[in-house]
Design a protein around this motif. Structure first.
Motif, short mmCIF file in Angstrom:
data_model
loop_
_atom_site.label_atom_id
_atom_site.label_comp_id
_atom_site.label_asym_id
_atom_site.label_seq_id
_atom_site.Cartn_x
_atom_site.Cartn_y
_atom_site.Cartn_z
N ALA A 1 46.59 7.08 38.75
CA ALA A 1 46.97 7.11 37.33
C ALA A 1 45.96 7.92 36.54
O ALA A 1 46.31 8.73 35.68
CB ALA A 1 47.08 5.70 36.79
N LYS A 2 44.69 7.70 36.86
CA LYS A 2 43.63 8.44 36.16
C LYS A 2 43.75 9.95 36.40
O LYS A 2 43.69 10.75 35.47
CB LYS A 2 42.26 7.93 36.64
CG LYS A 2 41.09 8.67 36.05
CD LYS A 2 39.76 8.09 36.52
CE LYS A 2 38.61 8.91 35.96
NZ LYS A 2 37.31 8.38 36.36
N LYS A 3 43.96 10.30 37.65
CA LYS A 3 44.09 11.73 37.98
C LYS A 3 45.31 12.34 37.28
O LYS A 3 45.26 13.45 36.76
CB LYS A 3 44.23 11.92 39.50
CG LYS A 3 42.97 11.62 40.31
CD LYS A 3 43.29 11.77 41.80
CE LYS A 3 42.27 11.12 42.72
NZ LYS A 3 40.91 11.69 42.64
N ALA A 4 46.42 11.60 37.30
CA ALA A 4 47.66 12.12 36.69
C ALA A 4 47.45 12.32 35.20
O ALA A 4 47.78 13.38 34.64
CB ALA A 4 48.81 11.16 36.96
N LEU A 5 46.87 11.29 34.58
CA LEU A 5 46.62 11.37 33.14
C LEU A 5 45.69 12.54 32.81
O LEU A 5 45.91 13.28 31.84
CB LEU A 5 46.02 10.04 32.69
CG LEU A 5 46.19 9.64 31.22
CD1 LEU A 5 46.10 8.12 31.09
CD2 LEU A 5 45.14 10.29 30.35
N LEU A 6 44.67 12.73 33.65
CA LEU A 6 43.74 13.83 33.40
C LEU A 6 44.41 15.20 33.58
O LEU A 6 44.04 16.16 32.90
CB LEU A 6 42.52 13.72 34.32
CG LEU A 6 41.50 12.66 33.88
CD1 LEU A 6 40.38 12.52 34.93
CD2 LEU A 6 40.89 13.03 32.51
N ASN A 7 45.37 15.26 34.47
CA ASN A 7 46.09 16.54 34.60
C ASN A 7 46.78 16.89 33.29
O ASN A 7 46.67 18.02 32.80
CB ASN A 7 47.08 16.49 35.76
CG ASN A 7 46.47 17.03 37.05
OD1 ASN A 7 46.49 18.23 37.30
ND2 ASN A 7 45.87 16.14 37.85
N THR A 8 47.47 15.92 32.71
CA THR A 8 48.10 16.18 31.41
C THR A 8 47.04 16.52 30.36
O THR A 8 47.16 17.51 29.63
CB THR A 8 48.90 14.94 30.96
OG1 THR A 8 49.93 14.69 31.92
CG2 THR A 8 49.54 15.17 29.59
N ALA A 9 45.99 15.73 30.34
CA ALA A 9 44.95 15.89 29.31
C ALA A 9 44.25 17.24 29.39
O ALA A 9 43.80 17.78 28.38
CB ALA A 9 43.94 14.76 29.41
N CYS A 10 44.17 17.81 30.61
CA CYS A 10 43.42 19.05 30.80
C CYS A 10 44.32 20.29 30.83
O CYS A 10 43.88 21.38 31.18
CB CYS A 10 42.61 18.99 32.09
SG CYS A 10 41.33 17.72 32.05
#
Ligand code: B1N
Length: 820
Positions: free
Chosen positions: A784-793
């Motif tokens: 979830a963290k990685k997925a969220l960071l993909n959107t965020a970045c």
């Protein structure tokens, strides 16, 4: 902003009125298609008001104009996108609800305008959206193909092409503009006539055939700013008035030929991606839309400006790949023959007005037209190119005296061919690649000689995508979630997404984020069940590769890896295996046999695996029929894993990679194209990188030493999978069905070096990356963290950023705001 026209009651009334007026029906008598037309008309009404406002503002401000010249505009559906950009989507949805109508169903009635093949055409569409949203005066110029890219049906596992008659019910978002028609001349010969008044020669094309180019305008709605720009696509009609004199002279045959010429030109989009076929009709298409567009641009310029030397201050022509390179010669023709400028003057203007974007280094995509074909069809234009070439060679000789090698490699006309890329570079003031790595390869390898000669022309513009379509329209759940957390500024300023980073470790945010992903997976599962009849489990990992089918994109490596996983599961049923759904979507050019056979292989593997009850649904394979912009929107939103696995150095940029990232999918990819920059933004720990580097690939290509047979001999997993291509496992015992694919990987007797795209070299490191995916997915919070960071970045990858860089570093346009 809620436009007054979208007050609910008014809108409802307008829809009812339109149904009555268009079809003499009431709402409940009308079909969904008729309601689509009625709703579109109501929307168009508002758009046209803003279109007029925009024209008035441009009239007043007289900003510099960019003409984005492209053989392809892969627009996708307009209705939903226009509503988004008018900020009226929710209101209209509600209004329609109250009428007992469903906006989604209505949107689904719209044909998907598919005037493009893949990334190159979709990029043009994203650019138009960003140009309007940022407030720049821009025209898209293209062709009104009567048939867009074919629709794909899968029959018995094979691709079947069905014509895409997108205009058959009439397209509500286009406007015919016969008052701006232009004459385009083909064939004949050039008569040279000395003009004693000027002391110059006049060049007069005679005995030609004419076609009437008639523009159709489509509105390009900017986001929340009242700006509406124009996509102008040209249609060909017979030029009756002009052909009459041919009848008079009794040249009936010529008149009929001219009529046929007009009939054919806009028939159909060539369905090639990254491939040059060298067809005469394609050359006609190129000159047809370029001549019409450049004539129209010059006419518009002259309405406001008296000195043609000011053209580069007010106009720029961006060439989307070499397909519109005719622009250089056509502009020269107009400046010389019609504006009566001297050569040096004309050349100075041209080389400060044209700019070229390179989109590929694939050798098979290079446009090289035989001079017989070219000179017959376009005698005057060819003459001009000859003179450009003569002077260019002079320049080379001056810079590199006695260096015939340079001339051989760089000449515009050489070996009986016109090299369009060379013309585009010599004739423009800018040459750009579409991702950092790609531009570096252009400078160091493909266009090295040109870079040495004109280093100042070269620059990079990393591609981008529009978040309005690929998030706001495609993923309404995530859109609302993001806006709840950081406000809505990101819709026109994507780097704001970085504010989401503070939620990366927040349990609640993680759960909400993954729950939205789950709901989007349910939506896709429903689509797949309805359209493919296959049931997929939204709790499995959705691993997606959607893009044109091409060997360099290596869909084959993906499906070979699926075969490998299947073998593993069968051999070790006791092992824990996280359920995975491999989703493919891809069209293959009709004549590309190996690509079409790969589709058959994917479907054959799907058949076997999906029907094997013994693996308990651990693996599913789905080939989504007819991949296109409209279903892409559903697919990106639902992906966990984004497959970006091209052979390093081959994918100039990629843009699907960005759409996945924006929607929170993790990339499994090679260090190719824009993947390099994606990883740079999100961090290597939030992606799964594997495979040869572009330097390693290029080194093998230049120096040899690659032997795929080694992998076959030394690796039993690879050997097993390859043997299954020729032992009937996936072909009901037919040993020959997939022999060609097997041979392409191992057999040096084939035309190319075996395994041209290094599938066997990268296979094990790909399998390892996929093992890391599985491991990472098991860690729910971690994923979830990685997925969220993909959107965020993903903020860098907005086409708004790309367009602003084109404006600042190439075009220098003036920003416009609508005052009212
Ligand atoms: O252009 C896209 C890139 O993101 C892709 O990497 C690139 O493959 C694509 C001849 C092409 N390059 N060349 C073409 C299309 C049609 C045709 O007739 C070439 N398409 C690309 C946007 O930059």
């Amino acid at each position: 902003m809620l436009d007054s026209h979208f007050r609910k009651e008014e809108f409802k009334k307008s829809v009812k009125e339109n149904v009555k007026m268009l079809y003499r029906k009431t709402l409940d008598e009308a079909s969904q298609e008729q309601i689509f037309q009625a709703v579109s008309l109501a929307v168009k009404d508002v758009v046209i008001d803003n279109w007029l406002l925009t024209q008035k503002q441009y009239e007043k401000d007289d900003p510099k104009i960019v003409y984005y010249l492209s053989m392809e505009f892969l627009m996708g559906r307009a209705l939903g996108n226009n509503l988004i950009n008018l900020c009226a989507y929710k209101e209209v949805k509600e209004a329609l609800d109250e009428l007992g109508l469903d906006l989604n169903t209505i949107e689904d009635q719209e044909p998907d305008p598919a005037l493009g093949n893949g990334g190159l055409g979709r990029l043009a569409a994203c650019f138009l959206d960003s140009l309007a949203t940022l407030g720049y005066c821009a025209y898209g110029c293209g062709i009104r193909y009567h048939y867009g890219l074919f629709k794909q049906k899968i029959e018995n596992g094979y691709q079947v092409e069905v014509p895409d008659n997108w205009l058959k019910d009439g397209y509500p978002f286009e406007l015919r503009r016969p008052e701006y028609a232009k004459e385009v001349k083909f064939g004949g010969y050039v008569r040279v006539e000395y003009d004693p008044a000027t002391g110059r020669n006049n060049f007069i094309q005679e005995g030609y055939q004419s076609v009437r180019a008639v523009p159709y305008d489509m509105p390009i709605v900017g986001y929340n700013n009242k700006i509406v720009n124009t996509l102008r696509i040209w249609d060909a009609e017979a030029m009756n008035e002009f052909q009459l004199d041919l009848f008079d002279k009794g040249d009936y045959r010529k008149a009929v030929e001219a009529e046929n010429l007009a009939k054919n030109i806009c028939d159909v989009l060539y369905p090639n991606d990254n491939h040059y076929a060298g067809k005469e009709l394609r050359l006609k298409q190129q000159y047809f839309f370029i001549s019409a567009s450049i004539q129209a641009a010059i006419a518009k310029f002259k309405k406001k400006h008296s000195d043609i030397h000011d053209l580069p201050k007010k106009v720029t022509f961006q060439l989307n790949d070499t397909h519109p390179t005719m622009t250089v010669a056509e502009l020269m023709r107009i400046l010389l023959d019609e504006e009566k400028l001297e050569w040096d003057d004309a050349w100075d203007i041209t080389t400060h007005t044209c700019a070229y974007t390179n989109h590929t280094i694939m050798a098979e995509a290079l446009e090289k037209w035989p001079i017989e074909l070219f000179s017959k069809l376009l005698p005057r234009v060819y003459q001009i190119i000859e003179e450009i070439n003569r002077r260019f060679i002079e320049e080379i000789n001056q810079k590199y005296p006695g260096n015939q090698e340079k001339v051989r490699k760089m000449a515009i006309i050489y070996d009986g061919q016109v090299k369009m890329a060379h013309l585009a570079i010599a004739g423009g003031y800018s040459v750009n690649g579409v991702a950092r790595l790609h531009t570096e390869i252009l400078k160091k390898q493909e266009l090295k000689d040109f870079y040495e000669m004109y280093p100042e022309k070269f620059n990079n513009k990393t591609n981008g995508i529009t978040q309005r379509r690929f998030m706001v329209h495609a993923n309404p759940l995530l859109t609302d979630w993001i806006t709840d957390h950081i406000g809505d500024k990101w819709i026109t300023d994507l780097p704001q997404l970085a504010k989401l980073k503070v939620y990366a470790d927040d349990k609640k945010a993680q759960q909400e984020f993954m729950n939205i992903k789950y709901q989007n997976k349910v939506r896709l599962a429903k689509y797949i069940l309805e359209h493919n009849g296959i049931e997929v489990d939204p709790n499995s990992i959705f691993d997606v590769q959607v893009k044109r089918l091409h060997e360099y994109k290596r869909q084959l490596m993906n499906i070979l890896h699926v075969m490998y996983l299947y073998n593993q599961i069968k051999e070790h049923p006791e092992r824990d295996f996280y359920p995975r759904t491999f989703i493919f979507g891809a069209k293959a050019t009709a004549g590309y046999r190996r690509a079409k056979l790969t589709i058959k292989l994917i479907n054959s593997v799907a058949d076997v695996i999906n029907n094997d009850a013994s693996i308990n649904g651990k693996l599913k394979v789905v080939f989504i029929e007819n991949y296109r912009v409209s279903n892409a929107e559903i697919i990106f939103a639902a992906a966990d894993v984004s497959e970006q696995i091209s052979t390093a150095s081959k994918e100039a940029s990629g843009t699907g990679n960005m759409k996945f990232m924006l929607n929170g999918a993790l990339t499994v990819g090679t260090m190719d194209g824009a993947n390099v920059e994606i990883v740079e933004e999100v961090g290597e720990e939030n992606a799964f990188i594997f495979g040869l580097s572009s330097d390693e690939v290029i080194n093998y290509e230049n120096n040899g030493g690659y032997d795929p047979m080694q992998y076959f001999n030394n690796d039993p997993d690879i050997r097993n999978v390859l043997m299954q291509l020729i032992n009937g496992t996936y072909s009901n015992g037919d040993f020959e069905m997939f022999r060609e694919i097997y041979d392409s990987l191992l057999n040096t007797n084939c035309s190319d070096r075996a395994d041209t795209y290094f599938i066997l070299a990268d296979f094990k490191s790909y399998a390892d990356a996929q093992r890391r995916v599985e491991e990472a997915y098991r860690d729910e919070a971690g994923w979830a963290k990685k997925a969220l960071l993909n959107t965020a970045c993903s903020g860098k990858f907005s086409s708004d950023r790309t367009i602003q860089q084109y404006v600042d570093e190439i075009w220098h346009l003036d920003k416009v705001t609508i005052e009212d």
